[in-house]
Write a protein that holds these residues in place. Structure first.
Motif, PDB file in Angstrom:
ATOM      1  N   ALA A  69       0.645   2.066 -12.479  1.00 18.35           N
ATOM      2  CA  ALA A  69      -0.068   0.995 -11.772  1.00 18.35           C
ATOM      3  C   ALA A  69       0.684   0.582 -10.503  1.00 18.35           C
ATOM      4  O   ALA A  69       1.906   0.643 -10.431  1.00 18.35           O
ATOM      5  N   VAL A  70      -0.098   0.164  -9.509  1.00 21.15           N
ATOM      6  CA  VAL A  70       0.431  -0.224  -8.198  1.00 21.15           C
ATOM      7  C   VAL A  70       0.042  -1.675  -7.938  1.00 21.15           C
ATOM      8  O   VAL A  70      -1.078  -2.099  -8.254  1.00 21.15           O
ATOM      9  N   GLU A  71       0.952  -2.426  -7.357  1.00 21.17           N
ATOM     10  CA  GLU A  71       0.695  -3.834  -7.070  1.00 21.17           C
ATOM     11  C   GLU A  71      -0.170  -3.946  -5.810  1.00 21.17           C
ATOM     12  O   GLU A  71       0.295  -4.276  -4.729  1.00 21.17           O
TER      13      GLU A  71
ATOM     14  N   THR B 188      -0.452  -4.047   2.849  1.00 12.05           N
ATOM     15  CA  THR B 188      -0.194  -2.606   2.838  1.00 12.05           C
ATOM     16  C   THR B 188      -1.456  -1.836   2.441  1.00 12.05           C
ATOM     17  O   THR B 188      -2.119  -2.172   1.465  1.00 12.05           O
ATOM     18  N   LYS B 189      -1.729  -0.795   3.192  1.00 16.03           N
ATOM     19  CA  LYS B 189      -2.877   0.066   2.909  1.00 16.03           C
ATOM     20  C   LYS B 189      -2.386   1.243   2.068  1.00 16.03           C
ATOM     21  O   LYS B 189      -1.932   2.270   2.579  1.00 16.03           O
TER      22      LYS B 189
ATOM     23  N   GLY C  18      12.934   8.353   4.519  1.00 10.41           N
ATOM     24  CA  GLY C  18      12.116   8.983   3.494  1.00 10.41           C
ATOM     25  C   GLY C  18      11.185   8.002   2.820  1.00 10.41           C
ATOM     26  O   GLY C  18      11.128   6.825   3.154  1.00 10.41           O
ATOM     27  N   HIS C  19      10.455   8.532   1.844  1.00  6.74           N
ATOM     28  CA  HIS C  19       9.519   7.723   1.075  1.00  6.74           C
ATOM     29  C   HIS C  19       9.881   7.818  -0.394  1.00  6.74           C
ATOM     30  O   HIS C  19      10.808   8.536  -0.786  1.00  6.74           O
TER      31      HIS C  19
ATOM     32  N   TYR D 199       4.326   6.934   1.308  1.00 11.74           N
ATOM     33  CA  TYR D 199       3.942   6.960  -0.107  1.00 11.74           C
ATOM     34  C   TYR D 199       3.332   5.607  -0.429  1.00 11.74           C
ATOM     35  O   TYR D 199       3.994   4.580  -0.314  1.00 11.74           O
ATOM     36  N   TYR D 200       2.047   5.631  -0.778  1.00 10.88           N
ATOM     37  CA  TYR D 200       1.298   4.384  -0.951  1.00 10.88           C
ATOM     38  C   TYR D 200       1.528   3.452   0.237  1.00 10.88           C
ATOM     39  O   TYR D 200       1.706   2.252   0.087  1.00 10.88           O
TER      40      TYR D 200
END
Length: 782
Positions: A598-600, A708-709, A729-730, A747-748
């Motif tokens: 899951a992503v916030e 953030t997109k 980096g990511h 990244y995200y």
């Protein structure tokens, strides 16, 4: 002794290869700059980096003082040190220092230091080690009579009244003058024989604890030489009656295992990176770290002293049975006495160090020889330091298999894996981990024979270290009422259960999750990645990091970190996380160590009407979820601090509201969708940076409101003036770029740049991507 930083003036090249020397400033990780190849025998363990031996050179003028000593805090590994062609130092262990007396090898005028580090012998570790001189170097000078390195040891004898013992071991005889200060305030003075000890009363002492890490400075003057040593006044006790205590107060170890690398910097040790890492972990609710699975740096200990982070410092991952073909198993039995002596010498004056661990998942403890080796090593510790308990992390299921003659580790397997390294990351074997990993590992700890395979070893320890042994706690506490247990390595998803157990039972003293922060190597072990970011689930050279961290490789806390903070009862506001809506129904990369992907974020543009799986982490009685002010549902938090909702995605605002038992609102948090515009933001974490020090810069693709997109992916090219770009980096564990270029993907929607400040008055950062250009400045303090 006078200390001189000796990190400049170095050059290096690959040993026995015809190439030019490159000028470098230490600390420096050579491996991070090497090619990653599917043909590298390091394989999944080290992130597919090729391994080489290296040669470092430094020419310098002889100091005027009679005694000259050099200390390399860390060279990986099997390091040799030469001064003017004379061999003055050697150490096979890559995590403990080399201290070499150069006095007799030096000549007037120019002198040459030559250091050889070995790294071609891969695989030599189960994780990324780095290579070369990756920790700081210091030169120490003195005349004939002086206080050597580790010549001052300070021990708290009591806290009420506060009494410390200062023990001296000087070169030369006479009296030493001792003063103790708290900041600028003199609090005590004494004198002692230069090779003796003295007890000093500290009036109105301020005690060191995780909540209030008070530090004092002890200044020792002897025959014109001077040494300053920071210390804290605190007492550690650990017994069945009171559990683990600092200054008589019970403390539950909310721990995180960490490897030694610093993310995008590789293995190189920098104060700013270590401090940032510890501060991030503390904000996530952790109060202790385990240096998995090697001695940590002096720099990290200094940071933990100041910030109040407790440390379990660990010695080795292998004893006499190889886990990888060229690991430390070939050296430990010959070197352990000196190694452990140096480990304890390093740690002794650091109040943050509260536990020693002598090993990790060493199946040797299932047999008599291994138990006797543990006892011998613990005896060395106790001969030097009786103030801290000693443990060892035992994977109970591994020991059971070894006891029955089916060891997970053996020299034969290590040799075979070294030849068959390309097959270690097959999707088939990792899919089994994903399906059965956590459950299988837990159940292994309660198989018949587990008790027999561990009881002799656990019986020899001050604290029994259980790796993934939570299902044994109740049984073993009943059978062995005098056993004190530590969850030395645990699954994230067990945090809530562990907290409840530890709260009830004082003899379960803590829990160390695997892992606190993501690390290079052990690639894909803890990663849930979709094909969008990881085109193959087979862990080939595109894979770079483990993905196991509760904090990602760039230092961003993940939802799992907030779950743990909620489990600890420390989360003040709810956190909302959403499984990637654009990947509903897709399979992700397999892992037994990941808790949730899951992503916030609520920025799932283009997913209108699709099912969204929402997770909320919170402390309270219940939580209600609202989408655009319409109630989605309510969930009780009485049994679990993580609750789930299913909702159809719709742009707007998603809000979680937490209530207490009387239905009074405690707190709330909202996440938002994004508008159509995309812009790049460059956001330094600090406004100022000292010359020569590091600063960290977050880059985000956002909408006009700064949200953030997460679905936006672009390449970002970074240019720096007034400083040096040392990492870029990511956070995705799959990363073809590495961290040493000037261009990275996102990244995200995010990436990170690390910059070393130059000698000017400012750093200028220019970042360019498809969506535009962004700039920022950081003031440089000379």
């Amino acid at each position: 002794m006078r200390r001189i930083a000796f990190n400049e003036g170095w050059s290096y090249k690959k040993l026995d290869i015809d190439e030019e020397f490159k000028n470098v400033i230490l600390p420096y990780d050579c491996m991070l700059r090497e090619n990653r190849s599917d043909d590298s025998p390091g394989g999944c363990n080290n992130g597919w980096f090729e391994g080489y031996d290296y040669e470092f050179l430094n020419e310098f003028e002889r100091p005027v003082e009679k005694t000259v000593v050099i200390e390399f805090e860390g060279i990986y590994h099997r390091a040799e040190v030469y001064c003017n062609g004379e061999k003055v130092g050697y150490r096979p262990n890559g995590y403990l220092g080399i201290v070499a007396d150069l006095s007799n090898a030096l000549k007037q005028g120019k002198n040459q230091l030559r250091v050889i580090s070995r790294g071609a012998d891969i695989p030599n570790s189960r994780w990324y080690t780095g290579a070369g001189i990756y920790r700081p170097v210091n030169l120490y000078t003195a005349d004939e009579n002086y206080i050597p390195l580790n010549g001052v040891k300070i021990k708290t004898l009591s806290i009420n009244p506060a009494v410390v013992e200062v023990a001296l071991a000087a070169h030369g005889d006479g009296e030493a003058k001792i003063s103790v200060t708290n900041g600028d305030e003199m609090v005590a003075e004494a004198s002692a024989p230069a090779n003796g000890s003295v007890r000093i009363n500290i009036p109105d002492a301020k005690l060191w604890s995780p909540e209030a890490p008070e530090l004092y400075t002890c200044k020792v003057e002897f025959n014109g030489d001077m040494c300053e040593q920071r210390f804290g006044i605190r007492v550690v006790t650990c017994d069945t009656e009171n559990g683990f205590c600092i200054n008589g107060k019970r403390v539950i170890l909310r721990g995180a295992c960490i490897h030694h690398d610093n993310g995008l910097l590789g293995a190189a040790t920098f104060t700013e990176a270590e401090e940032r890492k510890i501060k991030i972990l503390q904000k996530c609710g952790f109060n202790a770290i385990r240096s998995a699975h090697n001695p940590c740096s002096k720099t990290l200990l200094d940071v933990c002293d100041r910030l109040g982070m407790m440390v379990m410092d660990e010695y080795a991952d292998s004893w006499y049975v190889h886990k990888t073909k060229y690991d430390y198993a070939g050296f430990l039995e010959e070197w352990y006495e000196r190694d452990i002596t140096d480990l304890v010498e390093k740690d002794f004056n650091h109040p943050c160090v509260v536990l020693y661990s002598l090993g990790n998942e060493v199946t040797e403890t299932a047999e008599k020889r291994g138990v006797e080796l543990y006892k011998a090593m613990q005896k060395v510790v106790k001969s030097l330091d009786t103030t801290r308990p000693v443990t060892c992390g035992i994977n109970i299921g591994f020991n059971q298999a070894a006891y029955k003659g089916h060891s997970f580790f053996s020299d034969e397997k290590a040799n075979r894996n070294a030849e068959d390294f390309k097959n270690l990351g097959t999707e088939k074997s990792n899919h089994r981990k994903w399906m059965f990993g956590p459950l299988f590992t837990r159940l292994n700890a309660i198989l018949p024979g587990c008790d027999k395979a561990t009881r002799e070893a656990f019986g020899a320890m001050d604290v029994a270290g259980y790796n993934y042994g939570i299902l044994r706690y109740k049984h073993d506490r009943k059978k062995y009422p005098n056993r004190i247990i530590l969850g030395s390595e645990t699954f994230c998803e067990d945090a809530e259960k562990a907290v409840k157990i530890m709260t009830r039972d004082k003899c379960i003293i803590g829990d160390f999750v695997w892992t606190g922060m993501d690390h290079i190597g052990e690639v894909g072990l803890g990663a849930f990645e979709y094909c969008e970011y990881a085109p193959t689930f087979i862990h080939t050279k595109g894979w770079l990091t483990s993905g196991s961290g509760r904090v990602d490789i760039t230092g961003k806390p993940l939802p799992e970190a907030y779950y743990m903070k909620a489990a600890y009862g420390l989360l003040k506001k709810p956190v909302i996380a959403v499984k990637p809506v654009n990947h509903n129904g897709e399979r992700h990369s397999p892992s037994g160590w990941k808790f949730t992907e899951a992503v916030e974020s609520w920025a799932w543009t283009g997913c209108e009407g699709k099912k969204a799986k929402v997770e909320v982490y919170a402390c309270g009685a219940c939580v209600e979820l609202y989408l655009n002010n319409r109630k989605v549902g309510s969930r009780s938090l009485k049994k679990h601090c993580r609750v789930k909702f299913n909702v159809r995605y719709k742009s707007g605002t998603l809000t979680a509201i937490v209530f207490d038992n009387r239905k009074r609102e405690i707190s709330r948090r909202s996440i938002y969708s994004v508008d159509d515009a995309t812009e790049l933001r460059v956001e330094p974490e600090t406004e100022k940076a000292e010359s020569g020090k590091l600063c960290f810069v977050r880059m985000r693709l956002t909408d006009t409101n700064g949200i953030t997109k997460v679905l936006k992916r672009e390449r970002i090219k970074v240019k720096v003036e007034g400083g040096e770009l040392v990492g870029l980096g990511h956070a995705c564990p799959y990363n073809d770029d590495g961290y040493t270029g000037n261009e990275t993907g996102t990244y995200y929607g995010e990436a990170l740049a690390i910059i070393k400040a130059g000698n000017g008055d400012k750093i200028s950062i220019n970042a360019v991507c498809e969506s535009g250009t962004a700039t920022s400045e950081i003031k440089v303090i000379q």
